[in-house]
Design a protein around this motif. Structure first.
Motif, PDB file in Angstrom:
ATOM      1  N   ALA A 254       0.841  -1.199   0.000  1.00 14.37           N
ATOM      2  CA  ALA A 254       0.000   0.000   0.000  1.00 14.37           C
ATOM      3  C   ALA A 254       0.875   1.248   0.000  1.00 14.37           C
ATOM      4  O   ALA A 254       1.725   1.412   0.882  1.00 14.37           O
ATOM      5  CB  ALA A 254      -0.917   0.007   1.216  1.00 14.37           C
ATOM      6  N   LEU A 255       0.682   2.114  -1.011  1.00 14.32           N
ATOM      7  CA  LEU A 255       1.509   3.301  -1.174  1.00 14.32           C
ATOM      8  C   LEU A 255       0.678   4.575  -1.114  1.00 14.32           C
ATOM      9  O   LEU A 255      -0.525   4.558  -1.394  1.00 14.32           O
ATOM     10  CB  LEU A 255       2.234   3.247  -2.530  1.00 14.32           C
ATOM     11  CG  LEU A 255       3.245   2.124  -2.742  1.00 14.32           C
ATOM     12  CD1 LEU A 255       3.697   2.093  -4.200  1.00 14.32           C
ATOM     13  CD2 LEU A 255       4.441   2.309  -1.819  1.00 14.32           C
ATOM     14  N   PRO A 256       1.324   5.705  -0.788  1.00 13.45           N
ATOM     15  CA  PRO A 256       0.610   6.987  -0.826  1.00 13.45           C
ATOM     16  C   PRO A 256       0.206   7.315  -2.266  1.00 13.45           C
ATOM     17  O   PRO A 256       0.858   6.868  -3.218  1.00 13.45           O
ATOM     18  CB  PRO A 256       1.655   7.988  -0.318  1.00 13.45           C
ATOM     19  CG  PRO A 256       2.682   7.164   0.388  1.00 13.45           C
ATOM     20  CD  PRO A 256       2.710   5.850  -0.308  1.00 13.45           C
ATOM     21  N   ALA A 257      -0.830   8.119  -2.432  1.00 13.02           N
ATOM     22  CA  ALA A 257      -1.312   8.466  -3.769  1.00 13.02           C
ATOM     23  C   ALA A 257      -0.261   9.213  -4.580  1.00 13.02           C
ATOM     24  O   ALA A 257      -0.246   9.130  -5.810  1.00 13.02           O
ATOM     25  CB  ALA A 257      -2.576   9.306  -3.650  1.00 13.02           C
ATOM     26  N   ALA A 258       0.635   9.928  -3.910  1.00 15.09           N
ATOM     27  CA  ALA A 258       1.637  10.741  -4.609  1.00 15.09           C
ATOM     28  C   ALA A 258       2.792   9.929  -5.169  1.00 15.09           C
ATOM     29  O   ALA A 258       3.613  10.448  -5.924  1.00 15.09           O
ATOM     30  CB  ALA A 258       2.188  11.815  -3.666  1.00 15.09           C
ATOM     31  N   VAL A 259       2.863   8.650  -4.808  1.00 17.17           N
ATOM     32  CA  VAL A 259       3.974   7.797  -5.249  1.00 17.17           C
ATOM     33  C   VAL A 259       3.455   6.714  -6.175  1.00 17.17           C
ATOM     34  O   VAL A 259       2.465   6.037  -5.872  1.00 17.17           O
ATOM     35  CB  VAL A 259       4.680   7.162  -4.029  1.00 17.17           C
ATOM     36  CG1 VAL A 259       5.804   6.234  -4.474  1.00 17.17           C
ATOM     37  CG2 VAL A 259       5.225   8.256  -3.106  1.00 17.17           C
ATOM     38  N   ALA A 260       4.129   6.528  -7.303  1.00 15.16           N
ATOM     39  CA  ALA A 260       3.703   5.528  -8.290  1.00 15.16           C
ATOM     40  C   ALA A 260       4.272   4.148  -7.973  1.00 15.16           C
ATOM     41  O   ALA A 260       5.375   4.040  -7.438  1.00 15.16           O
ATOM     42  CB  ALA A 260       4.148   5.955  -9.689  1.00 15.16           C
ATOM     43  N   ARG A 261       3.530   3.120  -8.307  1.00 14.22           N
ATOM     44  CA  ARG A 261       3.999   1.747  -8.113  1.00 14.22           C
ATOM     45  C   ARG A 261       5.018   1.434  -9.198  1.00 14.22           C
ATOM     46  O   ARG A 261       4.710   1.523 -10.398  1.00 14.22           O
ATOM     47  CB  ARG A 261       2.825   0.771  -8.176  1.00 14.22           C
ATOM     48  CG  ARG A 261       3.175  -0.668  -7.764  1.00 14.22           C
ATOM     49  CD  ARG A 261       1.910  -1.528  -7.759  1.00 14.22           C
ATOM     50  NE  ARG A 261       0.892  -0.931  -6.902  1.00 14.22           N
ATOM     51  CZ  ARG A 261       0.857  -1.102  -5.580  1.00 14.22           C
ATOM     52  NH1 ARG A 261       1.746  -1.878  -4.994  1.00 14.22           N
ATOM     53  NH2 ARG A 261      -0.085  -0.521  -4.853  1.00 14.22           N
ATOM     54  N   PRO A 262       6.250   1.062  -8.829  1.00 18.28           N
ATOM     55  CA  PRO A 262       7.289   0.783  -9.830  1.00 18.28           C
ATOM     56  C   PRO A 262       6.930  -0.361 -10.759  1.00 18.28           C
ATOM     57  O   PRO A 262       6.256  -1.321 -10.360  1.00 18.28           O
ATOM     58  CB  PRO A 262       8.511   0.423  -8.969  1.00 18.28           C
ATOM     59  CG  PRO A 262       8.256   1.074  -7.646  1.00 18.28           C
ATOM     60  CD  PRO A 262       6.771   0.966  -7.450  1.00 18.28           C
ATOM     61  N   ASP A 263       7.364  -0.274 -12.000  1.00 17.57           N
ATOM     62  CA  ASP A 263       7.064  -1.299 -12.997  1.00 17.57           C
ATOM     63  C   ASP A 263       7.672  -2.653 -12.647  1.00 17.57           C
ATOM     64  O   ASP A 263       7.145  -3.698 -13.016  1.00 17.57           O
ATOM     65  CB  ASP A 263       7.570  -0.874 -14.378  1.00 17.57           C
ATOM     66  CG  ASP A 263       6.805   0.316 -14.930  1.00 17.57           C
ATOM     67  OD1 ASP A 263       5.655   0.530 -14.504  1.00 17.57           O
ATOM     68  OD2 ASP A 263       7.371   1.046 -15.768  1.00 17.57           O
ATOM     69  N   HIS A 264       8.800  -2.642 -11.923  1.00 18.45           N
ATOM     70  CA  HIS A 264       9.493  -3.906 -11.648  1.00 18.45           C
ATOM     71  C   HIS A 264       8.907  -4.671 -10.466  1.00 18.45           C
ATOM     72  O   HIS A 264       9.345  -5.778 -10.168  1.00 18.45           O
ATOM     73  CB  HIS A 264      10.989  -3.656 -11.413  1.00 18.45           C
ATOM     74  CG  HIS A 264      11.288  -2.921 -10.135  1.00 18.45           C
ATOM     75  ND1 HIS A 264      11.143  -1.550 -10.023  1.00 18.45           N
ATOM     76  CD2 HIS A 264      11.728  -3.334  -8.921  1.00 18.45           C
ATOM     77  CE1 HIS A 264      11.487  -1.163  -8.806  1.00 18.45           C
ATOM     78  NE2 HIS A 264      11.847  -2.214  -8.115  1.00 18.45           N
ATOM     79  N   TRP A 265       7.899  -4.113  -9.797  1.00 18.36           N
ATOM     80  CA  TRP A 265       7.289  -4.819  -8.664  1.00 18.36           C
ATOM     81  C   TRP A 265       6.378  -5.931  -9.177  1.00 18.36           C
ATOM     82  O   TRP A 265       5.736  -5.819 -10.187  1.00 18.36           O
ATOM     83  CB  TRP A 265       6.494  -3.855  -7.821  1.00 18.36           C
ATOM     84  CG  TRP A 265       7.359  -3.026  -6.896  1.00 18.36           C
ATOM     85  CD1 TRP A 265       8.708  -2.841  -6.968  1.00 18.36           C
ATOM     86  CD2 TRP A 265       6.912  -2.272  -5.763  1.00 18.36           C
ATOM     87  NE1 TRP A 265       9.148  -2.009  -5.959  1.00 18.36           N
ATOM     88  CE2 TRP A 265       8.063  -1.639  -5.209  1.00 18.36           C
ATOM     89  CE3 TRP A 265       5.666  -2.040  -5.183  1.00 18.36           C
ATOM     90  CZ2 TRP A 265       7.992  -0.817  -4.090  1.00 18.36           C
ATOM     91  CZ3 TRP A 265       5.596  -1.206  -4.070  1.00 18.36           C
ATOM     92  CH2 TRP A 265       6.746  -0.614  -3.537  1.00 18.36           C
TER      93      TRP A 265
END
Length: 265
Positions: A254-265
């Motif tokens: 779960a991440l903050p809205a301001a941070v994007a989920r990295p493609d490599h995850w």
């Protein structure tokens, strides 16, 4: 405060030095273009940076300083025009990136309801920095960034205290003091780190799977190869894109809205 590589002259690929290591496959001195930088300022191996030995590039984030320097400070000119422009551009980029990082932190602090008592001070500090980022190159090159960082950090620490105090009040036992702690490889899976002070903590390769990092201050924390699978960072304080990029998470993180989920995850 978000990187827009399409509007940048590839500054991070030229201005910054690389040292052959686990992060970079080659040595490259500051001011020399990376061998993979194309004529259009795009990276020739962008889609396979990690596979080709450049995870450091995949992690890096300029907080939008690249396009600010390219499009605003230098009005669309680029470093290939002459050596004088290049030197000034690279110097300004180093300053601008740090100023934009501080703006990111101030914006985060301003967004927290707990910081209402210091909201006017945060607003003033942000306005002053924004004006500085629009200054002439001479002003930027003469800026004492360390001094600016020190001034802003006083406000950021106060904001952190307010947010974490609120978290601690809601969850007795939270708010662990782990500032600059050496937690390299630590087993913290499922740990309750709500409201923790993790400023400058070394979390390299730490197992934080399923950990609760809500309202934890993570400014300057090193998350390289840290396992964040299933961890909750929804309102971690001062979390940056670079920190997330350096970690290993999954769809359940779960991440903050301001941070994007990295493609490599």
């Amino acid at each position: 405060m978000r990187a827009d590589c399409a509007n940048c002259a590839g500054l991070c690929c030229v201005a910054l030095p690389f040292t052959a290591s686990a992060d970079f496959a080659i040595d490259k001195p500051a001011g020399e273009p990376c061998t993979h930088l194309r004529a259009d300022f795009r990276c020739g191996i962008h889609t396979r940076l990690r596979a080709d030995g450049f995870p450091g590039c995949a992690v890096f984030d300029c907080f939008g300083a690249g396009q600010q320097v390219t499009r605003t400070t230098f009005g669309g000119h680029d470093w290939r025009q002459d050596a004088g422009t290049a030197r000034r551009m690279f110097g300004v980029f180093g300053v601008m990136r740090q100023l934009h990082e501080l703006l990111w932190y101030l914006a985060d602090a301003q967004s927290r309801p707990q910081t209402l008592p210091i909201r006017p001070d945060l607003h003033q500090a942000r306005q002053e920095l924004e004006r500085l980022t629009e200054s002439h190159t001479d002003v930027l090159l003469e800026t004492d960034v360390a001094d600016r960082r020190g001034e802003v950090d006083v406000l950021l620490q106060r904001a952190s205290e307010l947010v974490r105090a609120d978290a601690t009040a809601a969850a007795p036992g939270a708010g662990r003091e782990l500032r600059r702690a050496d937690l390299v490889g630590a087993r913290l899976n499922g740990a309750d780190l709500r409201g923790a002070d993790l400023r400058g903590a070394l979390l390299i390769a730490a197992d934080l799977s399923g950990a609760d990092l809500r309202s934890a201050d993570v400014i300057g924390a090193d998350f390289r190869d840290a396992v964040l699978a299933g961890a909750d960072l929804t309102d971690s304080i001062f979390l940056t894109q670079a920190q997330v990029n350096a970690a290993r998470g999954d769809a359940a993180t779960a991440l903050p809205a301001a941070v994007a989920r990295p493609d490599h995850w």
